[in-house]
Design an enzyme around this catalytic site. Structure first.
Site, PDB file in Angstrom:
ATOM      1  N   LYS A 108      59.870  38.636  30.129  1.00  0.00           N
ATOM      2  CA  LYS A 108      59.571  37.500  29.248  1.00  0.00           C
ATOM      3  C   LYS A 108      58.746  37.969  28.041  1.00  0.00           C
ATOM      4  O   LYS A 108      59.049  37.598  26.917  1.00  0.00           O
ATOM      5  CB  LYS A 108      58.821  36.397  30.032  1.00  0.00           C
ATOM      6  CG  LYS A 108      59.681  35.780  31.132  1.00  0.00           C
ATOM      7  CD  LYS A 108      59.040  34.569  31.765  1.00  0.00           C
ATOM      8  CE  LYS A 108      57.943  34.920  32.725  1.00  0.00           C
ATOM      9  NZ  LYS A 108      58.387  35.628  33.939  1.00  0.00           N
ATOM     10  N   THR A 109      57.728  38.795  28.315  1.00  0.00           N
ATOM     11  CA  THR A 109      56.918  39.308  27.201  1.00  0.00           C
ATOM     12  C   THR A 109      57.784  40.179  26.294  1.00  0.00           C
ATOM     13  O   THR A 109      57.698  40.099  25.061  1.00  0.00           O
ATOM     14  CB  THR A 109      55.717  40.133  27.734  1.00  0.00           C
ATOM     15  OG1 THR A 109      55.071  39.371  28.742  1.00  0.00           O
ATOM     16  CG2 THR A 109      54.738  40.464  26.634  1.00  0.00           C
ATOM     17  N   THR A 158      55.957  31.524  35.135  1.00  0.00           N
ATOM     18  CA  THR A 158      56.714  31.797  36.355  1.00  0.00           C
ATOM     19  C   THR A 158      56.827  30.507  37.171  1.00  0.00           C
ATOM     20  O   THR A 158      57.483  30.478  38.190  1.00  0.00           O
ATOM     21  CB  THR A 158      55.964  32.835  37.223  1.00  0.00           C
ATOM     22  OG1 THR A 158      54.613  32.396  37.356  1.00  0.00           O
ATOM     23  CG2 THR A 158      55.985  34.209  36.576  1.00  0.00           C
ATOM     24  N   ASP A 174      51.026  33.866  27.762  1.00  0.00           N
ATOM     25  CA  ASP A 174      51.590  34.163  29.071  1.00  0.00           C
ATOM     26  C   ASP A 174      50.941  33.238  30.108  1.00  0.00           C
ATOM     27  O   ASP A 174      49.818  32.778  29.901  1.00  0.00           O
ATOM     28  CB  ASP A 174      51.304  35.639  29.406  1.00  0.00           C
ATOM     29  CG  ASP A 174      52.288  36.178  30.438  1.00  0.00           C
ATOM     30  OD1 ASP A 174      53.228  35.457  30.825  1.00  0.00           O
ATOM     31  OD2 ASP A 174      52.115  37.336  30.854  1.00  0.00           O
ATOM     32  N   ARG A 210      60.883  45.333  35.926  1.00  0.00           N
ATOM     33  CA  ARG A 210      59.547  45.911  36.111  1.00  0.00           C
ATOM     34  C   ARG A 210      59.523  46.795  37.367  1.00  0.00           C
ATOM     35  O   ARG A 210      58.922  47.865  37.379  1.00  0.00           O
ATOM     36  CB  ARG A 210      58.491  44.802  36.218  1.00  0.00           C
ATOM     37  CG  ARG A 210      57.065  45.344  36.266  1.00  0.00           C
ATOM     38  CD  ARG A 210      56.050  44.245  36.455  1.00  0.00           C
ATOM     39  NE  ARG A 210      55.972  43.398  35.277  1.00  0.00           N
ATOM     40  CZ  ARG A 210      55.511  42.147  35.286  1.00  0.00           C
ATOM     41  NH1 ARG A 210      55.120  41.588  36.413  1.00  0.00           N
ATOM     42  NH2 ARG A 210      55.464  41.441  34.173  1.00  0.00           N
TER      43      ARG A 210
END
Ligand code: ADE
Length: 318
Positions: free
Chosen positions: A48-49, A146, A93, A205
């Protein structure tokens, strides 16, 4: 070259989301206006980042990155908002963790690019306070979460689009591993990339982290080229489980399969057995298990599928 993709072309997977982002960016550029505010939703580690920075690069904008838990006082958010210039992106975030008081500062900022603040001054009897409204630059807020279900309705309704990222396929993850290995100048075989992908729970990740451990292993054993065997040995050494399943997911599967004979079992029963709230189960644990076909949601409750039984019996053997 950065390990993170900088453009939409370099960003692998999430095809539907990328199409939507492309349209939003094209339109904003043609209108010569800032992008509408965007929510990026989805499980942790899906990029997302990374996507927010890609959007900024594609727009030619500056991005300021922060996270809701580090915004502790009003001054923090006021400082951030007033530092933005036209077209800049503010990325928050874990936006579901923003306190209601700070959310309220965001409403007029998002809707009208205005900031209502109260200023005080003077001493003793001459103390005063007055409300003033500041004009802000026309910025874009990108909020990542999330836990979309935890966002308040007033906040959610102020975003123009909700983009939901989904778990990556093994093919896509393998591409991501290959790309990162290339950037790191690490030699790795195609099948070895797939083996990493199979243990990465659909999550870049995790894939990138495994690649690093595999690389450590290959360096330590003086292997110049990473093959499947090297990956398998590294996975065993670092106790990385099949599919990259985490301990909460494992506990869920064990309860469903071993304590409740595969179900059906209701959400309320699962909550007390796991000692977790409904939202954690529905938004954090279950999406990957559903996607992998380990479980099914039925009218009478959750039911384990053959794949879950198979996974657990192999798991016990190892
Ligand atoms: N790293 C994290 N997410 C990625 C993606 N979708 N494509 C390429 N590299 C990534």
């Amino acid at each position: 070259m950065s390990i993170r993709p900088l453009t939409l072309v370099e960003y692998i997977g999430q095809e539907e989301v990328k199409k939507q982002v492309r349209v939003l960016i094209d339109s904003a550029k043609k209108r010569v206006e800032s992008l509408d505010h965007i929510i990026l939703a989805g499980p942790p580690g899906l990029g997302k980042t990374t996507l927010a920075t890609v959007i900024a690069t594609e727009m030619g904008s500056q991005i300021k990155v922060t996270s809701a838990p580090v915004i502790e006082k009003k001054g923090d958010i006021v400082g951030l908002l007033t530092s933005l210039k036209d077209g800049d992106i503010l990325f928050i975030d874990e936006i579901h963790r923003l306190s209601p008081a700070f959310e309220e500062i965001l409403y007029p900022a998002m809707e009208d690019f205005k900031l209502d603040i109260i200023i005080g001054g003077g001493v003793g009897k001459k103390r005063y306070s007055k409300a003033i409204t500041l004009d802000l630059s026309r910025f874009t807020l990108i909020g990542a979460t999330t836990r979309i279900g935890m966002l308040s309705d007033p906040l959610l309704s102020r975003f123009g689009v909700i983009l939901t990222l989904d778990y990556y396929t093994e093919g896509e993850l393998s591409e991501i591993v290959k790309r990162v290995a290339q950037i790191m100048a690490v030699e790795i075989e195609e099948e070895a990339c797939m083996e990493i992908a199979r243990h990465s729970r659909g999550t870049p990740r995790i894939a990138n982290k495994i690649l690093k451990r595999v690389y450590d292993f290959s360096l330590s054993h003086n292997r110049e080229r990473i093959d499947t065997d090297t990956v398998r040995q590294a996975l065993r050494l670092f106790s990385i489980k099949d599919y990259g399943i985490d301990s909460l997911m494992l506990k869920y599967l064990r309860i469903l399969v071993e304590s409740f004979h595969g179900g059906p079992i209701g959400l309320t029963t699962l909550c007390s057995a796991l000692n977790e709230d409904r939202k954690t189960i529905e938004e954090v644990i279950e999406p990957f298990l559903l996607r992998m076909g380990f479980i099914k949601k039925t009218k009478v409750g959750r039911v384990a599928q053959g794949k879950a039984f198979e996974f657990l019996s192999n798991f016990r053997d190892t």
